[in-house]
Design an enzyme around this catalytic site. Sequence first.
Site, PDB file in Angstrom:
ATOM      1  N   TRP A   1       0.842  -1.213   0.000  1.00  0.00           N
ATOM      2  CA  TRP A   1       0.000   0.000   0.000  1.00  0.00           C
ATOM      3  C   TRP A   1       0.869   1.251   0.000  1.00  0.00           C
ATOM      4  O   TRP A   1       0.546   2.242  -0.667  1.00  0.00           O
ATOM      5  CB  TRP A   1      -0.971  -0.013   1.176  1.00  0.00           C
ATOM      6  CG  TRP A   1      -1.908  -1.180   1.097  1.00  0.00           C
ATOM      7  CD1 TRP A   1      -1.964  -2.249   1.931  1.00  0.00           C
ATOM      8  CD2 TRP A   1      -2.902  -1.418   0.078  1.00  0.00           C
ATOM      9  NE1 TRP A   1      -2.931  -3.126   1.506  1.00  0.00           N
ATOM     10  CE2 TRP A   1      -3.521  -2.646   0.385  1.00  0.00           C
ATOM     11  CE3 TRP A   1      -3.324  -0.707  -1.046  1.00  0.00           C
ATOM     12  CZ2 TRP A   1      -4.539  -3.187  -0.398  1.00  0.00           C
ATOM     13  CZ3 TRP A   1      -4.344  -1.246  -1.837  1.00  0.00           C
ATOM     14  CH2 TRP A   1      -4.933  -2.468  -1.504  1.00  0.00           C
TER      15      TRP A   1
ATOM     16  N   ASP B   1      -1.548   7.044   5.887  1.00  0.00           N
ATOM     17  CA  ASP B   1      -2.613   6.110   5.524  1.00  0.00           C
ATOM     18  C   ASP B   1      -2.875   5.289   6.785  1.00  0.00           C
ATOM     19  O   ASP B   1      -2.021   4.506   7.201  1.00  0.00           O
ATOM     20  CB  ASP B   1      -2.124   5.233   4.363  1.00  0.00           C
ATOM     21  CG  ASP B   1      -3.102   4.116   4.024  1.00  0.00           C
ATOM     22  OD1 ASP B   1      -4.165   4.027   4.657  1.00  0.00           O
ATOM     23  OD2 ASP B   1      -2.784   3.325   3.109  1.00  0.00           O
TER      24      ASP B   1
ATOM     25  N   LYS C   1     -12.240  -1.382   7.629  1.00  0.00           N
ATOM     26  CA  LYS C   1     -11.608  -2.245   8.629  1.00  0.00           C
ATOM     27  C   LYS C   1     -12.209  -1.888  10.004  1.00  0.00           C
ATOM     28  O   LYS C   1     -13.053  -2.609  10.512  1.00  0.00           O
ATOM     29  CB  LYS C   1     -10.086  -2.089   8.653  1.00  0.00           C
ATOM     30  CG  LYS C   1      -9.393  -2.814   7.492  1.00  0.00           C
ATOM     31  CD  LYS C   1      -9.083  -1.900   6.391  1.00  0.00           C
ATOM     32  CE  LYS C   1      -8.019  -2.308   5.418  1.00  0.00           C
ATOM     33  NZ  LYS C   1      -8.255  -3.457   4.576  1.00  0.00           N
TER      34      LYS C   1
HETATM   35  C1  LIG Z   1      -3.224   0.125   4.511  1.00  0.00           C
HETATM   36  C2  LIG Z   1      -4.175   0.151   3.352  1.00  0.00           C
HETATM   37  N1  LIG Z   1      -4.173   1.211   2.538  1.00  0.00           N
HETATM   38  C3  LIG Z   1      -5.003   1.287   1.475  1.00  0.00           C
HETATM   39  C4  LIG Z   1      -5.871   0.265   1.166  1.00  0.00           C
HETATM   40  C5  LIG Z   1      -6.748   0.383  -0.031  1.00  0.00           C
HETATM   41  O1  LIG Z   1      -8.009   0.786   0.364  1.00  0.00           O
HETATM   42  P1  LIG Z   1      -9.222   0.975  -0.658  1.00  0.00           P
HETATM   43  O2  LIG Z   1      -9.547  -0.366  -1.182  1.00  0.00           O
HETATM   44  O3  LIG Z   1     -10.268   1.578   0.227  1.00  0.00           O
HETATM   45  O4  LIG Z   1      -8.795   1.907  -1.736  1.00  0.00           O
HETATM   46  C6  LIG Z   1      -5.907  -0.869   1.995  1.00  0.00           C
HETATM   47  C7  LIG Z   1      -6.836  -1.970   1.697  1.00  0.00           C
HETATM   48  O5  LIG Z   1      -6.797  -3.024   2.252  1.00  0.00           O
HETATM   49  C8  LIG Z   1      -5.026  -0.923   3.106  1.00  0.00           C
HETATM   50  O6  LIG Z   1      -5.016  -1.989   3.904  1.00  0.00           O
END
Ligand SMILES: Cc1ncc(COP(=O)(O)O)c(C=O)c1O
Length: 362
Positions: free
Chosen positions: A100, A167, A191
């Site tokens: 991520w 994030d 989550k």
């Molecule tokens: C730490 C983290 N950042 C970003 C995301 C991506 O999120 P989204 O699917 O809401 O774009 C996730 C998804 O699991 C994640 O765990």
Amino acid sequence: MIYNFSAGPCTLPKQATEEAAAAIANFAGTGIGILEMSHRTKPIEGMVAETESLLRELLSIPAGYEVLFLGGGASLQFCMAPMNLLAQNATADYTDTGVWANKAIKEARKFGKVNVVCSSKESVYNHIPKNFEQTPGATYLHITSNNTIYGTQWKEFPKANTYLVSDMSSDILARPIDVSKFGLIYAGAQKNMGPAGVAVAIVRSDILGKAEREIPAMLDYRTHIPEKSMFNTPPVFSIYVMNRVLHWLKNLGGVSAIEKINIKKANQLYNALDNSKLFKGTAAKEDRSTMNVPFVFREEAVAADKKEALEKTFLKVATEKGLEQLKGHRSVGGFRASIYNAMPVEGVEKLVEFMSEFEKSL
Ligand SMILES: Cc1ncc(COP(=O)(O)O)c(C=O)c1O
């Protein structure tokens, strides 16, 4: 009883989903279902405002910060953050702690200079890098507070020369944080907060308007602030589920109360892994996440050619016992137990019990 260890979307407080289900038929005694009600009505505007104030209270958000409910998930924030904050000739520092974090880095490169100040890629992101140099004059330092796939978590946030951007998708509301260290916190809801479909952005207003570029209205934080997240039709139902989850968390005693429960659950599982002859955790001890616990078979316990079959058996029997979604992410392999805020202590106890039974059965 089913315990759902999915990494997200994931288990939510039962009370919250039941309240949300009831609101589909009749929202707040209006006789109209929440899915059928305009966002421009008093009951919905009031609910969104209340959700914001619950978040402000639970996270002790200081004055000077805006709270926004936005579409596009955390992934849209990977680009919205640099688009709004990073001027083309300026540099932002990014920490590379997983998949991520990488996606955030890739997007930021489209808007300005990016300096990847540290990376744990070579060790399959099994730890959080500790000592690194920051770029003098960097606009911000970006971190991923919890790495969902690798089960690592910043226990102490780095001391930045500037504001932090984080994030927090997979550990927001799991522990108290000092929001004043951050210029921007963003998180997909799916989550610890609610269902997919809404992301939260908590942004310090004085850092906006400095990126010197034209930003499409929908992607500009400044559009959504005066509109109270109602510039367009917001994901009302997702926000409502979040509202019910936040009430649940507040009634439980708030973020410091859930932190104690999270630590208890995580310790129980990590102790089981450390004492097992069959299983082991994959993340460095000092960086172990309280939210996501990846684990594998010990190499000395299971021959390489037997591993895949035994993993399948473990997952099959686990499912039969009501322990669901334990398959690990493909980049780590093995298993992963996601034990977010809404995972009851009994879920972890059942998992630990099953792991021990499984080990003894071999
Ligand atoms: C730490 C983290 N950042 C970003 C995301 C991506 O999120 P989204 O699917 O809401 O774009 C996730 C998804 O699991 C994640 O765990």
